[in-house]
Write an enzyme that holds these catalytic residues in place. Structure first.
Site, PDB file in Angstrom:
ATOM      1  N   HIS A  51     -46.519 -13.391 -34.280  1.00 34.77           N
ATOM      2  CA  HIS A  51     -46.153 -12.232 -33.472  1.00 34.77           C
ATOM      3  C   HIS A  51     -47.355 -11.831 -32.616  1.00 34.77           C
ATOM      4  CE1 HIS A  51     -42.363 -11.407 -35.499  1.00 34.77           C
ATOM      5  NE2 HIS A  51     -42.969 -11.582 -36.661  1.00 34.77           N
ATOM      6  N   CYS A  59     -40.854 -16.273 -35.167  1.00 31.87           N
ATOM      7  CA  CYS A  59     -40.638 -15.958 -36.584  1.00 31.87           C
ATOM      8  C   CYS A  59     -39.211 -16.339 -37.006  1.00 31.87           C
ATOM      9  CB  CYS A  59     -40.950 -14.493 -36.838  1.00 31.87           C
ATOM     10  SG  CYS A  59     -41.245 -14.112 -38.584  1.00 31.87           S
TER      11      CYS A  59
END
Length: 483
Positions: free
Chosen positions: A430, A333
């Protein structure tokens, strides 16, 4: 309205989140339709709920313990710190803007309507709702307009049990002091207390329990010993990372810089559970270990600010040296965005820095954009052709030549980037290491044989062990009778 009990702490990190998760599993095992609820949470460790919004990962875990889908209504107000003075405000799963200091204190009373609406929705059809407070009710400077602790308890007329952490010391003073400082209206909501994280012979604390009851008039619901199962569950607060110490040397060292606004650090939990892997959290002022085979740049709530912090610590130079030694790097991310050549933020979404040079380890660039991507996804790893399940929570759009070698495929589009030599990887996903087959292939490519652990099953087993420990140590019948 469903029956409910609220658990508030004498301070932060006393173990409320895990305690509520364990009690959710206890109630479920007893055949009750139980649901978790936390009026207000402050955490950058967020999850995408099953109905598509953002909630604290603690409430996601508690929903898992209940055996029910997670919902935005289980955590209607989520604050995600992004600067020292301000947080992103999430209400019922959706971004509502930025909350800054005194402004948020003035805003809180307006949020009570959303909190109560969500509480009613969570309780609909439930036998029992277990509510978790935030911080401590003794912070009486924040009592006016409170929605997180006693403000909610008095408004919803929910009985309160106080949780004290004996491991940090001073538990008698913290409980008695809380009793002393609470206004009479709030004190009347407290039905009793319990002690958490006790090490050793619990009978040695009998006099302590008696003293607390003598000073407060509150009954004791028991003493929870230090339960090993807790270490196998995802932690909510980054404070737990600061206590990590290096153990015996393992076959693979994974180094993780502790960025100031680190987010979704439970991405690392499946790696920590692997017997051949040691995850080393590197605090500010310390160097990345030279023996690391993999460096993970984790998610962050503020990519640009944390990139500046990374440089201030000299980790950028150490990362280049790590790569020259043949090491691998994975950016997740915000960490993925840092790996590129440049990050642009012309609208100032993250702050005053409009343009910044990245680490240059991937040939990509990121443009920050207002639209936030929040979704659960099913994907396929293009590195190892293995299925992945994860979630995305990010702003920004990334492009560049290295995107031609994607990390994963999500439906009809690609995710992430991989360097030509395969040693630098980045993804917006994630939770990728929760996929057992992918994790084992990933570790094998780094020269390490992964264990046979099924990570999701291990979390379920830990919840069951936690529930057994709570059944054995607490007056569960007395607790549930409060509702």
């Amino acid at each position: 309205m469903a029956r409910a009990i609220m658990f508030q702490g004498t301070g932060s990190d006393v173990g409320k989140s895990v305690l509520v998760a364990g009690l959710c599993r206890v109630a479920r095992n007893r055949g009750l339709k139980v649901r978790p609820f936390k009026p207000q949470n402050m955490s950058n460790n967020a999850a995408v709920s099953d109905d598509g919004g953002e909630i604290g990962r603690a409430q996601w875990l508690q929903a898992l313990a209940c055996g029910v889908p997670s919902s935005v209504h289980m955590n209607p107000v989520l604050l995600k710190p992004q600067t020292d003075m301000g947080s992103q405000l999430i209400v019922q799963g959706q971004v509502r803007g930025e909350a800054r200091g005194r402004y948020y204190q003035e805003l809180k009373p307006q949020l009570m309507a959303a909190v109560m609406e969500s509480f009613a929705k969570v309780g609909d059809g439930a036998d029992l709702v277990l509510v978790e407070g935030a911080g401590s009710p003794a912070e009486i400077n924040l009592r006016a307009g409170d929605i997180a602790n006693m403000g909610f308890a008095t408004h919803a007329d929910v009985p309160v049990v106080l949780v004290g952490d004996i491991d940090r010391g001073g538990v008698i003073a913290s409980l008695v002091g809380t009793h002393t400082i609470l206004p009479q209206e709030d004190r009347a909501m407290v039905r009793g207390f319990l002690i958490n994280k006790f090490r050793g012979d619990i009978s040695l604390f009998d006099d302590g329990l008696a003293a607390i009851t003598r000073f407060t008039g509150w009954r004791s619901f028991g003493v929870v010993p230090w339960l090993k199962a807790v270490s196998r569950l995802p932690a909510e607060d980054s404070v737990i990372l600061e206590r990590a110490v290096r153990g015996d040397k393992k076959a693979l060292i994974v180094a993780v810089p502790m960025l100031p606004r680190i987010a979704n650090f439970d991405d690392l939990d499946p790696l920590k559970a692997e017997p051949a892997v040691e995850v080393v959290m590197v605090p500010p002022g310390s160097s990345l270990p030279a023996d690391a085979g993999l460096v993970v740049l984790p998610g962050t709530k503020s990519t640009i600010a944390d990139l500046l912090a990374l440089r201030e610590n000299g980790w950028d130079r150490e990362l280049v040296a790590h790569v020259k030694r043949g090491g691998h790097v994975l950016g997740i991310c915000g960490g993925f965005q840092m790996l590129g050549r440049r990050i642009s933020d012309p609208a100032g979404i993250e702050g005053n820095v409009r343009d910044i040079e990245g680490l240059g380890l991937l040939d990509i660039e990121t443009m920050m954009e207002p639209e936030k991507v929040v979704r659960n996804v099913e994907a396929v790893s293009l590195l190892h052709d293995e299925p992945l399940e994860g979630y995305e929570i990010h702003i920004g759009r990334t492009s560049g030549p290295d995107m031609a070698r994607p990390f994963a495929r999500i439906g009809d589009h690609d995710d992430g980037a991989v360097s030509p030599d395969g040693r630098i990887m980045g993804t917006y996903l994630h939770g990728v290491f929760s996929a057992d087959r992918f994790r084992h292939h990933f570790l094998r490519a780094l020269g390490v044989e992964g264990g046979q652990m099924n990570y999701r099953e291990s979390v379920e087993e830990a919840l069951d062990e936690l529930a057994e420990g709570l059944e054995a140590s607490l007056d569960i019948d007395g607790l549930f009778a409060l509702a």
